[in-house]
Motif scaffolding. Structure first.
Motif, mmCIF file in Angstrom:
data_model
loop_
_atom_site.group_PDB
_atom_site.id
_atom_site.type_symbol
_atom_site.label_atom_id
_atom_site.label_comp_id
_atom_site.label_asym_id
_atom_site.label_seq_id
_atom_site.Cartn_x
_atom_site.Cartn_y
_atom_site.Cartn_z
ATOM 1 N N ALA A 210 0.765 -1.339 -0.033
ATOM 2 C CA ALA A 210 0.127 0.123 0.236
ATOM 3 C C ALA A 210 0.846 1.325 0.126
ATOM 4 O O ALA A 210 2.091 1.277 0.461
ATOM 5 N N VAL A 211 0.198 2.274 -0.470
ATOM 6 C CA VAL A 211 0.842 3.795 -0.468
ATOM 7 C C VAL A 211 0.007 4.365 0.675
ATOM 8 O O VAL A 211 -1.080 4.622 0.327
ATOM 9 N N LEU A 263 1.452 0.792 14.136
ATOM 10 C CA LEU A 263 2.728 0.887 13.963
ATOM 11 C C LEU A 263 3.308 2.451 13.613
ATOM 12 O O LEU A 263 4.663 2.810 13.706
ATOM 13 N N GLY A 264 2.329 3.390 13.367
ATOM 14 C CA GLY A 264 2.561 4.859 13.319
ATOM 15 C C GLY A 264 2.915 5.144 11.838
ATOM 16 O O GLY A 264 3.144 6.617 11.723
ATOM 17 N N LEU A 265 2.843 4.675 10.807
ATOM 18 C CA LEU A 265 3.208 5.181 9.545
ATOM 19 C C LEU A 265 2.481 6.220 9.012
ATOM 20 O O LEU A 265 1.160 6.002 8.944
ATOM 21 N N ARG A 266 2.905 7.258 8.829
ATOM 22 C CA ARG A 266 2.011 8.484 8.298
ATOM 23 C C ARG A 266 2.108 8.619 6.579
ATOM 24 O O ARG A 266 1.119 8.712 5.902
ATOM 25 N N ASP A 267 3.483 8.656 6.220
ATOM 26 C CA ASP A 267 3.504 8.544 4.730
ATOM 27 C C ASP A 267 4.629 7.764 4.331
ATOM 28 O O ASP A 267 5.751 7.673 4.946
ATOM 29 N N GLY A 268 4.253 6.861 3.199
ATOM 30 C CA GLY A 268 5.104 6.064 2.860
ATOM 31 C C GLY A 268 4.527 4.856 2.076
ATOM 32 O O GLY A 268 3.389 4.770 1.713
ATOM 33 N N VAL A 269 5.387 3.748 1.767
ATOM 34 C CA VAL A 269 4.977 2.487 1.160
ATOM 35 C C VAL A 269 4.938 1.187 2.158
ATOM 36 O O VAL A 269 6.361 1.324 3.004
ATOM 37 N N THR A 270 4.052 0.519 2.490
ATOM 38 C CA THR A 270 4.241 -0.516 3.510
ATOM 39 C C THR A 270 3.996 -1.835 2.715
ATOM 40 O O THR A 270 3.307 -2.123 1.580
ATOM 41 N N VAL A 283 -1.298 -11.455 11.785
ATOM 42 C CA VAL A 283 -0.412 -10.598 11.382
ATOM 43 C C VAL A 283 0.862 -11.008 11.358
ATOM 44 O O VAL A 283 1.247 -11.405 12.775
ATOM 45 N N GLY A 284 1.604 -11.249 10.282
ATOM 46 C CA GLY A 284 3.059 -11.682 10.494
ATOM 47 C C GLY A 284 4.120 -10.518 10.942
ATOM 48 O O GLY A 284 4.430 -10.443 11.930
ATOM 49 N N GLU A 285 4.167 -9.825 9.647
ATOM 50 C CA GLU A 285 5.299 -8.883 9.962
ATOM 51 C C GLU A 285 5.090 -7.494 8.897
ATOM 52 O O GLU A 285 4.191 -7.771 8.003
ATOM 53 N N ALA A 286 5.584 -6.558 8.946
ATOM 54 C CA ALA A 286 5.439 -5.457 8.225
ATOM 55 C C ALA A 286 6.773 -4.669 8.123
ATOM 56 O O ALA A 286 7.600 -4.554 8.803
ATOM 57 N N ALA A 287 6.815 -4.086 7.041
ATOM 58 C CA ALA A 287 7.729 -3.074 6.426
ATOM 59 C C ALA A 287 7.399 -2.125 5.849
ATOM 60 O O ALA A 287 6.208 -1.891 5.474
ATOM 61 N N CYS A 288 8.145 -0.651 5.839
ATOM 62 C CA CYS A 288 7.740 0.595 5.353
ATOM 63 C C CYS A 288 8.789 0.779 4.242
ATOM 64 O O CYS A 288 9.364 1.828 4.237
ATOM 65 N N ARG A 289 8.771 -0.046 3.302
ATOM 66 C CA ARG A 289 9.341 0.093 1.792
ATOM 67 C C ARG A 289 8.636 -0.859 0.929
ATOM 68 O O ARG A 289 7.989 -1.756 1.302
ATOM 69 N N PRO A 290 8.854 -0.973 -0.329
ATOM 70 C CA PRO A 290 8.667 -1.482 -1.324
ATOM 71 C C PRO A 290 8.825 -3.001 -1.272
ATOM 72 O O PRO A 290 9.813 -3.199 -0.503
#
Length: 421
Positions: A210-211, A263-270, A283-290
């Motif tokens: 997602a964006v 997790l608090g992401l406001r702006d980015g790609v997850t 839920v397994g894991e999450a990253a804040c990048r493509p």
């Protein structure tokens, strides 16, 4: 307008050079780990595009060393944005922003998206279901953790990506052998804590990409992996993008929305990984990048959205350009199997094209004669295949055709030097 961006990159993941084509940036300073394989154009690239400088550090996880380097750069040219497209630099980038007062996600958010123990604790505190977990600060502690959680367990470094050094351990003796083996010794030498999770049998594993802009999802797509990724590096792996009317779509998307907020992401790609077991979604894991592998290209083929453009835009404080133009059918990305050694036989691109109905594209990464390192991860592959299918049954038929056609043989390669971090 942003004029100077600092980008942290590591030894392991290929550097996405799209930032160097960003007209809103006048200068890019790349902080890279010594010994990196990347080739960066130093100085001006071409008129109208940013100039590029490169600083090498021992490790981008060393916040003190990287902060010192970026302070020196800032003294010559003030830094407007700091970003890292690699897992190992996410927390450091957040630390630099917080320490230097640079706009963007804080150290707290960077930790939440990169430290798997802190991540799971935040998810659990938000009421999201995960596998039960604990943390040990020495690999020898896995035995006691497994006795407490129940065997088998999954172990992973608290900071890591792409299934690197992730393993299933079935009992106390296996835990002892793992802790005193190469991976346990390396994690101990690095001072890397270990997350220990209960093993939960997966019926299906999903990823949602997602964006995010100002805390809201501007675009999101849900995909299903062929099979759970762990332990499948030497087999066909990949995923397919599911339609909105798929029975799992809405729940997967809703859980991802809750996870990103927690997790608090406001702006980015997850890139969020979920799985469904006999008692429902977790839920397994999450990253804040493509994501890695062929997922970014698959999403572009399916929906016309470039996740890297979305990432760069959000990281630079700009509004992402999302011209969503969805196509018919199900787009599938396939990572071809890979094994360590010197390649002596490998299917050609022409052979892959002939064997793949509904083909969109083939990107071969390796050739006969290339040496494949033993340092493999879930995105390691000799090539990526993209095809379109009408339904899940046709996906299975096409994968069977690819399996029959694919050839790869390797021979032992010379001993490798010790792996860096």
């Amino acid at each position: 307008m942003t004029t100077h961006a600092v980008v942290l990159t590591s030894l392991r993941r290929a550097f996405p050079l799209g930032l160097l084509d960003t007209p809103s940036v006048d200068h890019v300073t790349i902080v890279a780990e010594a010994g990196h394989p990347h080739r960066f154009p130093r100085g001006g690239v071409r008129p109208g595009l940013p100039t590029v400088g490169v600083i090498e550090v021992e490790s981008i996880r060393d916040t003190t060393q990287v902060l010192r380097a970026v302070r020196q750069v800032s003294a010559l040219c003030p830094v407007d944005r700091i970003l890292s497209p690699v897992e190992f630099g996410v927390a450091t980038a957040g630390f630099l922003r917080s320490a230097l007062g640079v706009s963007g996600e804080s150290f707290d958010v960077g930790l939440a998206f990169s430290d798997k123990f802190l991540m799971k604790r935040r998810l659990a505190e938000a009421g999201l279901k995960t596998a039960r977990f604990t943390r040990v600060f020495d690999p020898t502690g896995v035995r006691e953790a497994g006795d407490s959680l129940g065997w088998p367990v999954i172990v992973k470094p608290t900071v890591g990506a792409l299934c690197m050094d992730v393993a299933r351990i079935d009992g106390p003796e296996a835990a002892r052998a793992w802790a005193t083996g190469p991976v346990g010794e390396r994690l101990r030498a690095d001072g890397m804590p270990v997350v220990v999770e209960e093993y939960v049998a997966m019926h299906r594993e999903f990823h949602v990409d997602a964006v995010v802009r100002e805390g809201e999802m501007l675009f999101a797509t849900v995909s299903i992996y062929f099979d759970p990724l762990l332990g499948r590096i030497d087999d066909f792996n990949g995923s397919w993008i599911i339609p909105r009317n798929h029975p799992d779509h809405d729940e997967a998307l809703a859980l991802t929305t809750r996870a990103v907020k927690a997790l608090g992401l406001r702006d980015g790609v997850t890139h969020v990984e979920l799985f469904r077991s006999q008692d429902g979604f977790r839920v397994g894991e999450a990253a804040c990048r493509p994501p890695g592998g062929g997922i970014v290209e698959a999403i572009h083929h399916q929906h016309g959205v470039d996740l890297w453009e979305g990432y760069w835009s959000a990281a630079l404080g700009n509004e992402p350009v999302l011209d969503v133009v969805s196509t018919e059918g199900l787009v599938v990305n396939v990572n071809l199997p890979i094994r360590p050694g010197r390649i002596v036989e490998l299917s050609t691109e022409a052979e892959i094209r002939t064997a793949c109905p509904g083909l969109i594209d083939v990107r071969m990464n390796m050739n006969v004669g290339d040496v494949i390192s033993s340092d493999l991860n879930s995105s390691s592959t000799t090539g990526v295949v993209f095809f379109r299918a009408r339904d899940e049954a046709e996906i299975g038929t096409t994968l069977s055709s690819l399996r029959r056609a694919y050839r790869m043989e390797v021979e032992p390669a010379p001993a490798e030097p010790a792996r860096g971090t």
